[in-house]
Design an enzyme around this catalytic site. Structure first.
Site, PDB file in Angstrom:
ATOM      1  N   GLU A 237      -1.079 -15.309 -10.803  1.00  0.00           N
ATOM      2  CA  GLU A 237      -0.141 -14.372 -11.446  1.00  0.00           C
ATOM      3  C   GLU A 237       1.315 -14.594 -11.038  1.00  0.00           C
ATOM      4  OE1 GLU A 237      -1.582 -10.438 -10.578  1.00  0.00           O
ATOM      5  OE2 GLU A 237      -3.305 -10.670 -11.922  1.00  0.00           O
TER       6      GLU A 237
ATOM      7  N   TYR B 142       0.838  -1.204   0.000  1.00  0.00           N
ATOM      8  CA  TYR B 142       0.000   0.000   0.000  1.00  0.00           C
ATOM      9  C   TYR B 142       0.873   1.256   0.000  1.00  0.00           C
ATOM     10  CZ  TYR B 142      -4.206  -2.774   0.713  1.00  0.00           C
ATOM     11  OH  TYR B 142      -5.237  -3.671   0.551  1.00  0.00           O
TER      12      TYR B 142
ATOM     13  N   ARG C  13      -3.356   5.629   3.524  1.00  0.00           N
ATOM     14  CA  ARG C  13      -4.779   5.342   3.767  1.00  0.00           C
ATOM     15  C   ARG C  13      -5.636   5.722   2.573  1.00  0.00           C
ATOM     16  NH1 ARG C  13      -6.776   5.225   9.758  1.00  0.00           N
ATOM     17  NH2 ARG C  13      -4.854   4.560  10.760  1.00  0.00           N
TER      18      ARG C  13
ATOM     19  N   CYS D 293      -6.722  -4.025  -8.352  1.00  0.00           N
ATOM     20  CA  CYS D 293      -6.491  -3.689  -6.942  1.00  0.00           C
ATOM     21  C   CYS D 293      -6.030  -4.900  -6.131  1.00  0.00           C
ATOM     22  CB  CYS D 293      -7.738  -3.063  -6.324  1.00  0.00           C
ATOM     23  SG  CYS D 293      -9.234  -4.032  -6.530  1.00  0.00           S
ATOM     24  N   HIS D 294      -6.239  -6.096  -6.660  1.00  0.00           N
ATOM     25  CA  HIS D 294      -5.771  -7.293  -5.957  1.00  0.00           C
ATOM     26  C   HIS D 294      -4.247  -7.356  -5.891  1.00  0.00           C
ATOM     27  CE1 HIS D 294      -5.777  -8.590 -10.188  1.00  0.00           C
ATOM     28  NE2 HIS D 294      -4.773  -9.384  -9.829  1.00  0.00           N
TER      29      HIS D 294
ATOM     30  N   ASN E 154     -12.551   0.930  -5.869  1.00  0.00           N
ATOM     31  CA  ASN E 154     -12.389   0.535  -7.263  1.00  0.00           C
ATOM     32  C   ASN E 154     -13.583  -0.318  -7.703  1.00  0.00           C
ATOM     33  OD1 ASN E 154     -11.357  -0.303  -9.785  1.00  0.00           O
ATOM     34  ND2 ASN E 154     -10.300  -2.018  -8.826  1.00  0.00           N
TER      35      ASN E 154
END
Length: 168
Positions: free
Chosen positions: A164, A106, A120, A137-138, A129
Protein backbone atom coordinates in the site's frame (compact mmCIF):
# COMPACT_ATOMS: atom_id res chain seq x y z
CA UNK A 1 -31.59 -21.45 8.89
CA UNK A 2 -28.72 -19.17 7.90
CA UNK A 3 -26.20 -20.44 5.41
CA UNK A 4 -22.85 -18.79 4.79
CA UNK A 5 -20.33 -19.59 2.10
CA UNK A 6 -16.57 -19.63 2.26
CA UNK A 7 -13.76 -19.71 -0.24
CA UNK A 8 -9.98 -19.76 -0.16
CA UNK A 9 -7.87 -18.21 -2.89
CA UNK A 10 -4.17 -17.86 -3.44
CA UNK A 11 -2.72 -14.35 -3.13
CA UNK A 12 0.76 -12.90 -3.43
CA UNK A 13 1.15 -13.11 0.34
CA UNK A 14 -0.42 -16.55 0.87
CA UNK A 15 -3.85 -18.16 1.00
CA UNK A 16 -6.79 -15.89 1.87
CA UNK A 17 -10.13 -17.22 3.10
CA UNK A 18 -13.40 -15.33 3.45
CA UNK A 19 -16.71 -16.32 5.06
CA UNK A 20 -19.67 -14.51 3.55
CA UNK A 21 -23.30 -14.35 4.67
CA UNK A 22 -26.03 -15.28 2.21
CA UNK A 23 -26.60 -11.58 1.43
CA UNK A 24 -22.92 -11.04 0.54
CA UNK A 25 -21.67 -9.41 3.76
CA UNK A 26 -18.24 -10.54 4.98
CA UNK A 27 -18.48 -12.24 8.38
CA UNK A 28 -14.80 -13.17 8.69
CA UNK A 29 -11.67 -13.15 6.54
CA UNK A 30 -7.92 -13.50 6.74
CA UNK A 31 -4.70 -14.89 5.35
CA UNK A 32 -5.25 -18.56 6.12
CA UNK A 33 -6.19 -21.68 4.18
CA UNK A 34 -8.29 -22.97 7.09
CA UNK A 35 -11.89 -21.80 7.42
CA UNK A 36 -11.72 -23.11 11.00
CA UNK A 37 -9.32 -20.24 11.79
CA UNK A 38 -12.17 -17.85 10.98
CA UNK A 39 -15.36 -19.42 12.28
CA UNK A 40 -14.49 -18.80 15.93
CA UNK A 41 -14.05 -15.09 15.18
CA UNK A 42 -17.68 -14.65 14.09
CA UNK A 43 -19.95 -13.23 16.79
CA UNK A 44 -22.24 -16.01 18.10
CA UNK A 45 -25.24 -13.84 17.20
CA UNK A 46 -24.09 -13.83 13.56
CA UNK A 47 -22.78 -17.39 13.33
CA UNK A 48 -24.33 -19.27 10.40
CA UNK A 49 -26.11 -22.55 11.04
CA UNK A 50 -24.32 -24.04 8.04
CA UNK A 51 -21.11 -23.29 6.14
CA UNK A 52 -20.68 -24.33 2.52
CA UNK A 53 -17.60 -24.09 0.34
CA UNK A 54 -18.07 -22.07 -2.82
CA UNK A 55 -15.47 -21.51 -5.51
CA UNK A 56 -16.35 -17.85 -6.11
CA UNK A 57 -17.92 -15.42 -3.65
CA UNK A 58 -18.85 -12.89 -6.34
CA UNK A 59 -17.97 -9.29 -5.43
CA UNK A 60 -15.97 -10.42 -2.38
CA UNK A 61 -13.68 -12.70 -4.43
CA UNK A 62 -13.34 -9.98 -7.05
CA UNK A 63 -12.34 -7.44 -4.38
CA UNK A 64 -9.74 -9.81 -2.90
CA UNK A 65 -8.16 -10.42 -6.32
CA UNK A 66 -8.23 -6.74 -7.25
CA UNK A 67 -6.72 -5.61 -3.93
CA UNK A 68 -3.83 -8.07 -4.14
CA UNK A 69 -3.22 -7.01 -7.77
CA UNK A 70 -2.77 -3.38 -6.72
CA UNK A 71 -6.27 -1.86 -6.67
CA UNK A 72 -5.95 -0.81 -3.04
CA UNK A 73 -9.51 0.48 -2.58
CA UNK A 74 -11.17 -2.64 -4.02
CA UNK A 75 -12.45 -3.85 -0.63
CA UNK A 76 -13.82 -0.48 0.52
CA UNK A 77 -17.40 -0.93 -0.68
CA UNK A 78 -17.87 -4.53 0.43
CA UNK A 79 -20.36 -4.85 3.29
CA UNK A 80 -18.98 -6.26 6.54
CA UNK A 81 -21.03 -7.60 9.43
CA UNK A 82 -19.46 -7.84 12.89
CA UNK A 83 -21.13 -7.46 16.25
CA UNK A 84 -19.81 -6.30 19.61
CA UNK A 85 -20.19 -3.41 22.05
CA UNK A 86 -20.65 0.22 21.06
CA UNK A 87 -16.97 1.18 21.16
CA UNK A 88 -15.85 -1.87 19.14
CA UNK A 89 -18.46 -1.13 16.49
CA UNK A 90 -17.37 2.50 16.27
CA UNK A 91 -13.70 1.46 16.21
CA UNK A 92 -14.26 -1.02 13.35
CA UNK A 93 -16.16 1.64 11.41
CA UNK A 94 -13.29 4.07 11.99
CA UNK A 95 -10.78 1.54 10.63
CA UNK A 96 -12.63 1.53 7.33
CA UNK A 97 -11.86 5.26 6.99
CA UNK A 98 -8.06 4.81 7.20
CA UNK A 99 -6.82 5.11 3.62
CA UNK A 100 -4.37 2.69 2.03
CA UNK A 101 -0.82 3.98 2.25
CA UNK A 102 -1.57 6.18 5.27
CA UNK A 103 -1.18 3.99 8.39
CA UNK A 104 -2.12 5.52 11.73
CA UNK A 105 -0.78 4.96 15.24
CA UNK A 106 -2.86 3.20 17.87
CA UNK A 107 -3.24 6.60 19.60
CA UNK A 108 -4.51 8.22 16.40
CA UNK A 109 -6.82 5.27 15.84
CA UNK A 110 -8.29 5.66 19.35
CA UNK A 111 -8.99 9.33 18.53
CA UNK A 112 -10.60 8.36 15.21
CA UNK A 113 -12.85 5.97 17.14
CA UNK A 114 -13.96 8.84 19.38
CA UNK A 115 -12.03 7.96 22.55
CA UNK A 116 -8.50 9.41 22.42
CA UNK A 117 -7.55 8.00 25.84
CA UNK A 118 -8.69 4.47 24.93
CA UNK A 119 -5.49 3.34 23.19
CA UNK A 120 -5.62 -0.16 24.70
CA UNK A 121 -9.28 -0.54 23.77
CA UNK A 122 -8.42 0.51 20.21
CA UNK A 123 -5.67 -2.12 20.10
CA UNK A 124 -8.20 -4.68 21.36
CA UNK A 125 -10.59 -3.68 18.57
CA UNK A 126 -7.81 -4.45 16.07
CA UNK A 127 -7.10 -7.78 17.73
CA UNK A 128 -10.80 -8.76 17.71
CA UNK A 129 -11.46 -7.69 14.12
CA UNK A 130 -12.82 -10.74 12.29
CA UNK A 131 -12.83 -9.21 8.80
CA UNK A 132 -9.18 -8.52 7.97
CA UNK A 133 -8.59 -6.65 4.71
CA UNK A 134 -12.21 -5.43 4.58
CA UNK A 135 -11.70 -3.78 7.99
CA UNK A 136 -8.02 -2.91 7.51
CA UNK A 137 -6.55 -3.35 10.98
CA UNK A 138 -3.14 -3.83 9.35
CA UNK A 139 -3.09 -0.04 8.82
CA UNK A 140 -2.62 0.58 12.56
CA UNK A 141 0.98 0.68 13.78
CA UNK A 142 2.81 1.62 16.94
CA UNK A 143 3.81 5.21 17.67
CA UNK A 144 7.33 5.47 16.28
CA UNK A 145 6.58 3.16 13.36
CA UNK A 146 6.83 -0.32 14.92
CA UNK A 147 4.43 -2.79 13.38
CA UNK A 148 2.73 -4.11 16.50
CA UNK A 149 0.90 -7.41 16.28
CA UNK A 150 -1.26 -8.93 13.59
CA UNK A 151 -3.37 -12.11 13.79
CA UNK A 152 -2.09 -13.28 10.40
CA UNK A 153 1.58 -12.64 11.19
CA UNK A 154 3.89 -9.65 11.17
CA UNK A 155 5.33 -10.75 7.80
CA UNK A 156 1.86 -10.48 6.24
CA UNK A 157 1.31 -7.07 7.88
CA UNK A 158 4.66 -5.83 6.53
CA UNK A 159 3.78 -7.08 3.02
CA UNK A 160 0.39 -5.32 3.16
CA UNK A 161 1.88 -2.02 4.30
CA UNK A 162 4.61 -2.23 1.65
CA UNK A 163 1.96 -3.13 -0.97
CA UNK A 164 0.00 0.00 0.00
CA UNK A 165 3.02 2.30 0.21
CA UNK A 166 2.64 5.07 -2.40
CA UNK A 167 6.46 5.13 -2.74
CA UNK A 168 6.37 1.74 -4.48
Amino acid sequence: MSIAHWSTMDTKVGPFTAVVASDGAVLASGWTARVEDLTGLISPSLAPAELRAKRDLGPVSTAIRRYHSGELNAADEIEVRQRSGEFMQRAWDALRTVPAGKPVSYADYAALAGRPAAVRAAATACARNAAALFVPCHRVIRTGGGLGGFRWGVDVKRWLLDHEDPQD
